[in-house]
Design an enzyme around this catalytic site. Sequence first.
Site: not given
Length: 321
Positions: A100, A299
């Site tokens: 991320d 994610h």
Amino acid sequence: MPELRMIDAGEVRLRAAVEGQGPLVIMVHGFPESWYSWRHQIGPVAAAGFTACAIDVRGYGGSDKPQPVEAYAMEHIIRDLVGVADALQPGEPVILVGHDWGAPIVWNSAFTRPDRFKAVAGLSVPFAGAPTRAFTDVFRELFTAKGIFFYQEYFQQPGKAEAELEADVRRFLRVFLHSISGEAPAGAWPLKPVDSLLLEGLPEPERFPPWLSEADLDFYVGEFTASGLRGPLNRYRNHENDYAFLRAWEGKTLDQPALFIGGTKDPASTLFGQVADPTAMMRQFAPNVEGHMLEGCGHWTQQERPEEVNRLLIDWLGRVR
């Protein structure tokens, strides 16, 4: 279990979970995460013959939390990673792994400091070279100017997102983490008006899948209840500063060995639908990259698919050590 220690990185002191002996691998988390996001990787990486070091990025957890927005610019965080490298293995080339926000952090650390970082792996977010304009310009053109909510625009005004998210940290984490996971239903991240709140319209999960237990959630809730969200959100408030800093590397490539691992259900892996094949795109900017897309993965790559990530990561580490 890894040892939690405080490391003097120069500008700030960072908390890190450290385990093992051998070449140093620094693991850098994203938003809203922690060193704990690497809980499934620290032991296996250490067992493979490396010193695994998962940090709390400045502003998070047990690390220092400077107040100024500009203290969270990429330039400062790159210096933090150099400081950790110098503290733990001075003079030795180091390997970086990030997820991320941690992915752009490690990509740009290797990009701008090839003297300190000999290989780099990024999860979720691919590397797209030195920016040609500030990302604020990009998302304002694609979303804000069209009256569409974009979370990074919402994060720009200090205090606004903090007020919503800190009001109920547990609900924020449950809803946000679920909304872009592989288990989220279609439409879990809806289009909504530009003046919406972050959590507005996001579904409430009845229960979390096994990759995030109640004990895991309790850990994250405790971290963010204690630290607040100003530091983590300040990272999003430095796009113009990051652009100004990285312009000096425009036209250059990241030439070290690189690994990318994304998910087919992760919007960040395709840069919000702008890139069909992230690995092919990356080869323009990082010619020595190998890439993998995990089918159905959302994610939270290394938490959702720890066994697959560990297999790919440890195989790659063995080849670049």
